[in-house]
Each structure stands twice: as C-alpha cells, then as structure tokens.
Design an enzyme around this catalytic site. Structure first.
Site, PDB file in Angstrom:
ATOM      1  N   ARG A 224       2.918 -10.136   0.316  1.00  0.00           N
ATOM      2  CA  ARG A 224       1.692 -10.879   0.762  1.00  0.00           C
ATOM      3  C   ARG A 224       1.315 -12.012   0.113  1.00  0.00           C
ATOM      4  O   ARG A 224       0.939 -11.658  -1.203  1.00  0.00           O
ATOM      5  CB  ARG A 224       0.576 -10.359   1.564  1.00  0.00           C
ATOM      6  N   GLU A 252      -0.303 -19.311   4.866  1.00  0.00           N
ATOM      7  CA  GLU A 252       0.878 -19.501   5.686  1.00  0.00           C
ATOM      8  C   GLU A 252       0.669 -19.797   7.030  1.00  0.00           C
ATOM      9  O   GLU A 252      -0.518 -19.407   7.584  1.00  0.00           O
ATOM     10  CB  GLU A 252       1.364 -17.966   6.085  1.00  0.00           C
ATOM     11  N   HIS A 271       8.607 -16.647   5.203  1.00  0.00           N
ATOM     12  CA  HIS A 271       8.166 -15.365   5.546  1.00  0.00           C
ATOM     13  C   HIS A 271       9.280 -14.635   6.621  1.00  0.00           C
ATOM     14  O   HIS A 271       8.939 -14.389   7.834  1.00  0.00           O
ATOM     15  CB  HIS A 271       6.677 -15.222   6.286  1.00  0.00           C
TER      16      HIS A 271
HETATM   17  N1  LIG Z   1       8.262 -10.420   3.788  1.00  0.00           N
HETATM   18  C1  LIG Z   1       8.369  -9.785   4.660  1.00  0.00           C
HETATM   19  O1  LIG Z   1       9.140  -9.973   5.765  1.00  0.00           O
HETATM   20  C2  LIG Z   1       7.655  -8.262   4.752  1.00  0.00           C
HETATM   21  C3  LIG Z   1       8.420  -7.178   5.523  1.00  0.00           C
HETATM   22  C4  LIG Z   1       8.107  -5.888   5.476  1.00  0.00           C
HETATM   23  C5  LIG Z   1       6.942  -5.685   4.446  1.00  0.00           C
HETATM   24  N2  LIG Z   1       6.366  -6.774   3.849  1.00  0.00           N
HETATM   25  C6  LIG Z   1       5.172  -6.332   3.059  1.00  0.00           C
HETATM   26  O2  LIG Z   1       5.563  -5.437   1.901  1.00  0.00           O
HETATM   27  C7  LIG Z   1       4.640  -4.478   1.852  1.00  0.00           C
HETATM   28  C8  LIG Z   1       5.147  -3.428   1.259  1.00  0.00           C
HETATM   29  O3  LIG Z   1       6.147  -2.806   2.138  1.00  0.00           O
HETATM   30  P1  LIG Z   1       6.708  -1.345   1.955  1.00  0.00           P
HETATM   31  O4  LIG Z   1       7.522  -0.978   3.280  1.00  0.00           O
HETATM   32  O5  LIG Z   1       7.376  -1.290   0.726  1.00  0.00           O
HETATM   33  O6  LIG Z   1       5.416  -0.459   1.706  1.00  0.00           O
HETATM   34  P2  LIG Z   1       5.389   1.189   1.294  1.00  0.00           P
HETATM   35  O7  LIG Z   1       6.753   1.720   1.312  1.00  0.00           O
HETATM   36  O8  LIG Z   1       4.275   1.800   1.757  1.00  0.00           O
HETATM   37  O9  LIG Z   1       5.047   1.080  -0.460  1.00  0.00           O
HETATM   38  C9  LIG Z   1       3.943   0.543  -0.961  1.00  0.00           C
HETATM   39  C10 LIG Z   1       3.819   0.480  -2.298  1.00  0.00           C
HETATM   40  O10 LIG Z   1       2.626  -0.253  -2.663  1.00  0.00           O
HETATM   41  C11 LIG Z   1       1.864   0.589  -3.488  1.00  0.00           C
HETATM   42  N3  LIG Z   1       0.492   0.436  -3.430  1.00  0.00           N
HETATM   43  C12 LIG Z   1      -0.213   0.442  -2.212  1.00  0.00           C
HETATM   44  N4  LIG Z   1      -1.638   0.085  -2.620  1.00  0.00           N
HETATM   45  C13 LIG Z   1      -1.555  -0.334  -3.949  1.00  0.00           C
HETATM   46  C14 LIG Z   1      -2.429  -0.607  -4.838  1.00  0.00           C
HETATM   47  N5  LIG Z   1      -3.743  -0.716  -4.327  1.00  0.00           N
HETATM   48  N6  LIG Z   1      -2.269  -1.005  -6.118  1.00  0.00           N
HETATM   49  C15 LIG Z   1      -0.912  -0.721  -6.489  1.00  0.00           C
HETATM   50  N7  LIG Z   1       0.275  -0.274  -5.834  1.00  0.00           N
HETATM   51  C16 LIG Z   1      -0.101  -0.107  -4.613  1.00  0.00           C
HETATM   52  C17 LIG Z   1       2.140   2.130  -3.226  1.00  0.00           C
HETATM   53  O11 LIG Z   1       1.604   3.073  -4.097  1.00  0.00           O
HETATM   54  P3  LIG Z   1       1.879   4.702  -4.016  1.00  0.00           P
HETATM   55  O12 LIG Z   1       3.533   4.868  -4.002  1.00  0.00           O
HETATM   56  O13 LIG Z   1       1.276   5.071  -5.182  1.00  0.00           O
HETATM   57  O14 LIG Z   1       1.184   5.198  -2.662  1.00  0.00           O
HETATM   58  C18 LIG Z   1       3.624   2.111  -2.733  1.00  0.00           C
HETATM   59  O15 LIG Z   1       4.574   2.257  -3.948  1.00  0.00           O
HETATM   60  C19 LIG Z   1       3.998  -4.308   3.201  1.00  0.00           C
HETATM   61  O16 LIG Z   1       2.578  -3.829   3.146  1.00  0.00           O
HETATM   62  C20 LIG Z   1       3.890  -5.721   3.822  1.00  0.00           C
HETATM   63  O17 LIG Z   1       2.876  -6.527   3.612  1.00  0.00           O
HETATM   64  C21 LIG Z   1       6.629  -7.839   3.842  1.00  0.00           C
END
Ligand SMILES: NC(=O)c1ccc[n+]([C@@H]2O[C@H](COP(=O)([O-])OP(=O)(O)OC[C@H]3O[C@@H](n4cnc5c(N)ncnc54)[C@H](OP(=O)(O)O)[C@@H]3O)[C@@H](O)[C@H]2O)c1
Length: 307
Positions: A224, A252, A271
């Site tokens: 994000r 955005e 995005h």
């Molecule tokens: N560009 C795009 O089109 C697109 C598409 C999909 C997603 N995204 C973005 O990518 C993000 C991540 O997606 P994902 O599916 O990989 O999520 P995910 O599987 O839930 O993984 C999130 C990771 O972030 C860590 N995290 C959460 N809060 C944190 C904090 N305060 N400080 C440090 N680390 C933290 C978590 O730590 P733990 O493992 O310790 O819980 C986990 O390792 C989404 O939330 C979304 O905003 C973007």
C-alpha cells in the site's frame, strides 16, 4: 454437500459472481446487490456479504443490519476494517492475488536490476547498445512481510541467487520482529514491502528508514502506498541515491503532475499486482468454500485479526 436447517442469506455483487460461486449448500439463498443500485427484497436478512469492490463500506453495511460475515476479495482490508462492527467477522481475500502480486514485484525488481526501461528506450530508438548490468546473485533482499506475497517474492528471488531476510509483526524462526527493521535496513540491497497498511505500518518507511538503505538500493512496494513517505521517496530517488518499483503509490491514482512519474530511477505500475485474468476464478473458489464453512457452522479462513 452440507445442508442447513435455516435459510442463510448470502449477498453477492453481480449475477456472474452468483453463477460462478454456485453450487452453494441447500438452504443458502443468494441475493445479488452491488451496494449502489436499489437493494433487492430481503437484503436486510443478509448473513454473509461478498464485498470488496462494491459501494462505500458504511452505506453498504447500514443496509445489512444482521450481517455476520463480510468477505472481501482483496487481501488489503484497511478501507473496511474501521467500518465493520466488532461482532461481525471480517475475512480478506488472502491467496487470491498473492502469487500474481509477488510476480509483479519480481518483474519490477528484475526490470530495474536488468535495466529494462533503458533497453526499451534503446529499442524505441533502434539502437543496439550492449552493456553489462547487475544481476540478483548475492543481492541481499529484506522482505517486509513474511506472509503470502512476501513468501512468493522471497522464493522467486532466491532462485536467482539472492539471500532473503524476513521482517514481520512477530519474530519466529527465520523471521525478524519489526522493531529490528532499523538495524536491518543498512544491509539491504533490495527492500520488498508486502505488509498490510495499519497503524504500525503507515509511514513506516519514512525519511529516516530510507536514509538507512545503502546507496543504489531498490525499494519495491506492492503493498500500500502510504507505508512509504512519498515526499521522502521522491527526494531519495530524484537525487539518484535510491531506485524504486511501485505498484502502489500515495496518493492513488497518482496525479498526472506528480513528480514520481518523471524520476528516471522509478518504475511505476498502476496498482495492477493482483489484476490478472485468473483472480475472479480464485476469488469465487474461496467464497464458495467460505459459504460452505459458514453454512456448516465451521471456522472461516482468512479472518482478519482485530489488533
Ligand atoms: N498490489 C496489489 O495489487 C496487492 C494485491 C494483494 C495484496 N496487496 C497488499 O499486500 C498486503 C500483504 O498481503 P499478503 O496477502 O501477503 O498478507 P499476509 O499473508 O496476511 O501477510 C502479511 C504479512 O505482514 C506482516 N505484518 C502485518 N502487520 C505488520 C506490522 N504491523 N508490522 C510488520 N509486519 C506486519 C505479517 O506479519 P506476521 O506474519 O508476523 O503476522 C505477515 O507476515 C495486503 O494487506 C495488501 O494491502 C496488494
């Protein structure tokens, strides 16, 4: 297929979504409402809503007083979380877009490492300009977020010889805690950002964090935009000290006159990380499974933690 004793009402945003999600368990009634057009009869009975790309969260939830589950199609839940009452389960679309988003992160990183923008320019000018470039071998990659996207990014880059360091919310074997981030930044050739936007991550990569990165480091953000301080990133990239791949920006859409567009060291995509042709198929498969679990009274997956 599971059968249920009472009617469960599920609201989905389109007829095509309803058709793709089918079949659903007996006793599940499917309503179609996009959150904007006039609501169909019985909408107030909705137990489970498939939301995400429909209407404003507050308006939509106001029409669904009995809703128990809000299922998103996006992995990001930052826009919804403040509006979903504590007693309503919020589930995100983790797993729908992750691999495709990681694929784009790796594409962007490789484009910068292998100078693709420059060679595209040379092609446009019909010039055969040979020169050696960097590669990923022995590059040190700091992956912020050890979840779905971060894991795929790490595994893909490792294939080309990069070494991975993970940072996430909680420390565990092979993963550093977030409070160790400042100590890890100076050693990172590439910082790949794959964490949700929340109170802790908003502005996490600020001027001080960027200043810790070594000269020439690449910042790749597919998570994000507001996780990075945009003004600080503009300063560090326009000076030529850092490079960046950004699938997400703050704001955005990026305004046409924003300085980021014209910085030579910055590659931007609008995005589109998760925007591949297969995402709806994956989304509807997840939603069907969630409806089956809900109808059977089983634990849902992808439940967003409320911390
Ligand atoms: N560009 C795009 O089109 C697109 C598409 C999909 C997603 N995204 C973005 O990518 C993000 C991540 O997606 P994902 O599916 O990989 O999520 P995910 O599987 O839930 O993984 C999130 C990771 O972030 C860590 N995290 C959460 N809060 C944190 C904090 N305060 N400080 C440090 N680390 C933290 C978590 O730590 P733990 O493992 O310790 O819980 C986990 O390792 C989404 O939330 C979304 O905003 C973007």
């Amino acid at each position: 297929m599971t059968s249920v004793n009472r009617v469960i009402t599920v609201c989905v945003p389109s007829e095509s979504a309803r058709d793709e999600i089918a079949p659903v368990p007996d006793g599940v009634r499917m309503l179609v409402w996009d959150g904007k057009s006039p609501a169909p009869d019985g909408i107030e009975d909705t137990d489970f809503v498939l939301a995400g790309y429909m209407g404003a969260p507050d308006q939509m939830l106001a029409a669904l007083p009995r809703v128990k589950v809000v299922q998103l199609m996006s992995a990001g839940f930052d826009v919804w979380l403040p509006h979903v009452p504590e007693d309503v389960v919020l589930c995100n679309g983790r797993g729908i877009h992750g691999r495709a988003t990681a694929e784009l992160a790796v594409t962007g990183i490789l484009a910068i490492v292998r100078q693709l923008p420059k060679f595209v320019g040379e092609q446009a000018a019909h010039r055969w300009t040979q020169e050696n470039s960097e590669d990923l071998d022995e590059k040190k990659v700091l992956v912020l977020g050890a979840g779905d996207i971060g894991g795929y990014i790490a595994r893909a880059l490792e294939v080309f010889g990069a070494t991975i360091t993970y940072v996430a919310r909680t420390a565990r074997d092979g993963v550093h805690a977030i409070d160790e981030l400042p100590d890890l930044l100076p050693d990172a050739d590439i910082l790949a950002i794959a964490v949700p936007l929340n109170a802790q991550t908003r502005g996490l990569i600020d001027a001080a964090a960027l200043a810790e990165l070594p000269d020439g480091a690449i910042v790749a953000n597919v998570a994000r935009g507001p996780i990075i301080d945009t003004d600080a990133l503009v300063a560090e990239t326009s000076s030529g000290r850092l490079r960046a791949f950004l699938d997400v920006t703050d704001p955005e859409p990026l305004p046409a006159d924003h300085p980021l567009w014209d910085i030579a060291n910055v590659v931007i995509t609008p995005h589109v990380g998760g925007g591949t042709h297969g995402w709806q198929r994956r989304a509807y498969r997840l939603v069907r499974e969630q409806i089956e679990r809900f109808a059977a009274g089983e634990q849902l997956i992808n439940v967003v933690a409320r911390d």
